[in-house]
Design an enzyme around this catalytic site. Sequence first.
Site, PDB file in Angstrom:
ATOM      1  N   ASP A 141       0.838  -1.205   0.000  1.00  0.00           N
ATOM      2  CA  ASP A 141       0.000   0.000   0.000  1.00  0.00           C
ATOM      3  C   ASP A 141       0.868   1.248   0.000  1.00  0.00           C
ATOM      4  O   ASP A 141       0.478   2.300   0.500  1.00  0.00           O
ATOM      5  CB  ASP A 141      -0.913  -0.005   1.237  1.00  0.00           C
ATOM      6  N   ASN A 170      -5.109  -0.555  -4.338  1.00  0.00           N
ATOM      7  CA  ASN A 170      -5.043   0.472  -5.390  1.00  0.00           C
ATOM      8  C   ASN A 170      -4.619  -0.018  -6.763  1.00  0.00           C
ATOM      9  O   ASN A 170      -3.996   0.739  -7.527  1.00  0.00           O
ATOM     10  CB  ASN A 170      -4.099   1.602  -4.968  1.00  0.00           C
TER      11      ASN A 170
HETATM   12  O1  LIG Z   1      -0.173   6.968  -2.816  1.00  0.00           O
HETATM   13  C1  LIG Z   1      -0.820   6.218  -2.101  1.00  0.00           C
HETATM   14  N1  LIG Z   1      -0.235   5.531  -1.108  1.00  0.00           N
HETATM   15  C2  LIG Z   1       1.216   5.676  -0.872  1.00  0.00           C
HETATM   16  C3  LIG Z   1       1.516   6.950  -0.044  1.00  0.00           C
HETATM   17  C4  LIG Z   1       3.008   7.209   0.113  1.00  0.00           C
HETATM   18  C5  LIG Z   1       3.768   5.980   0.596  1.00  0.00           C
HETATM   19  C6  LIG Z   1       5.118   6.375   1.163  1.00  0.00           C
HETATM   20  N2  LIG Z   1       5.844   5.147   1.462  1.00  0.00           N
HETATM   21  C7  LIG Z   1       5.622   4.348   2.517  1.00  0.00           C
HETATM   22  C8  LIG Z   1       6.530   3.298   2.409  1.00  0.00           C
HETATM   23  N3  LIG Z   1       7.290   3.491   1.317  1.00  0.00           N
HETATM   24  C9  LIG Z   1       6.881   4.638   0.731  1.00  0.00           C
HETATM   25  C10 LIG Z   1      -2.302   6.121  -2.272  1.00  0.00           C
HETATM   26  C11 LIG Z   1      -2.962   7.063  -3.068  1.00  0.00           C
HETATM   27  C12 LIG Z   1      -4.350   7.018  -3.240  1.00  0.00           C
HETATM   28  C13 LIG Z   1      -5.041   8.021  -4.089  1.00  0.00           C
HETATM   29  C14 LIG Z   1      -6.075   7.620  -4.941  1.00  0.00           C
HETATM   30  C15 LIG Z   1      -6.738   8.562  -5.730  1.00  0.00           C
HETATM   31  C16 LIG Z   1      -6.353   9.898  -5.687  1.00  0.00           C
HETATM   32  F1  LIG Z   1      -6.992  10.803  -6.454  1.00  0.00           F
HETATM   33  C17 LIG Z   1      -5.314  10.298  -4.854  1.00  0.00           C
HETATM   34  C18 LIG Z   1      -4.658   9.364  -4.056  1.00  0.00           C
HETATM   35  C19 LIG Z   1      -5.108   6.021  -2.607  1.00  0.00           C
HETATM   36  C20 LIG Z   1      -4.454   5.063  -1.817  1.00  0.00           C
HETATM   37  O2  LIG Z   1      -5.167   4.081  -1.185  1.00  0.00           O
HETATM   38  C21 LIG Z   1      -3.066   5.100  -1.656  1.00  0.00           C
HETATM   39  O3  LIG Z   1      -2.496   4.108  -0.892  1.00  0.00           O
HETATM   40 MG   LIG Z   2      -3.907   2.519  -0.587  1.00  0.00          MG
END
Ligand SMILES: O=C(NCCCCCn1ccnc1)c1cc(-c2ccc(F)cc2)cc(O)c1O
Ligand SMILES: [Mg+2]
Length: 214
Positions: A141, A170
Amino acid sequence: TQTTRPQRMLAAVQKNATRGDPRSVVKAIDQFCRQKEWAMNVGDEKGCILDSVVTEVNPATVLELGTYCGYSTVRIASLLPPDAKLITLEFNPHNAAIARQVIAWAGLGDKIQLVEGASGDWIPKMKEKFGIETFDLVFLDHWKDRYLPDTKLMEECGLLRKGSILLADNVISPGTPDYLEYIRNSPRYKSQYFRSHLEYTKAEDGLEKSVFLG
Ligand SMILES: O=C(NCCCCCn1ccnc1)c1cc(-c2ccc(F)cc2)cc(O)c1O
Ligand SMILES: [Mg+2]
């Protein structure tokens, strides 16, 4: 000074959830995200699918890539057997600091090890640093372009065994096309798509569950 969304989410947990009650923490975050501000937790609809996979696998060792504020961390840990270990990786120090407090409020601190840093750096160290042989369940995730390289890295590091389950959030929104293409065409995995919706919205999203065949 201006608070951040994770800080406001934590405040909602501390205001509306009961200390030591993980389900009330999950409920408080879902209410905050539905009524106040959208946030990228796996959410209640996909969360039910996550719960069913965790319950079915009943894992002794879990790796979560992408803690954010700890919503899915708490969801998963609340369903684990007594001696199970959940390691969760978060890159963003601010989010990690919030997640630690959410996890503490849920009373799940002794089941969860939150590690700060990049998955690509930590995956090769899992065995030596945490005494992990293999993971029974991995919840992906984090950055969507890291799902594929990190899966290949876990294979190379021998962190997956015959029967290990990968559950990826996702896969439609934002989408993980290279991961889906790989995992669905690889003879080393058997995959299944659970259609759902992007957390707190009507947009399509889903979880891809894949069994490593060894
Ligand atoms: O980017 C996401 N998650 C990663 C965040 C950063 C991780 C950092 N990290 C942690 C460990 N190694 C690196 C994410 C995005 C969305 C989303 C969907 C639609 C929209 F319009 C905007 C956003 C929905 C999710 O469910 C997500 O999980
Ligand atoms: Mg997610």
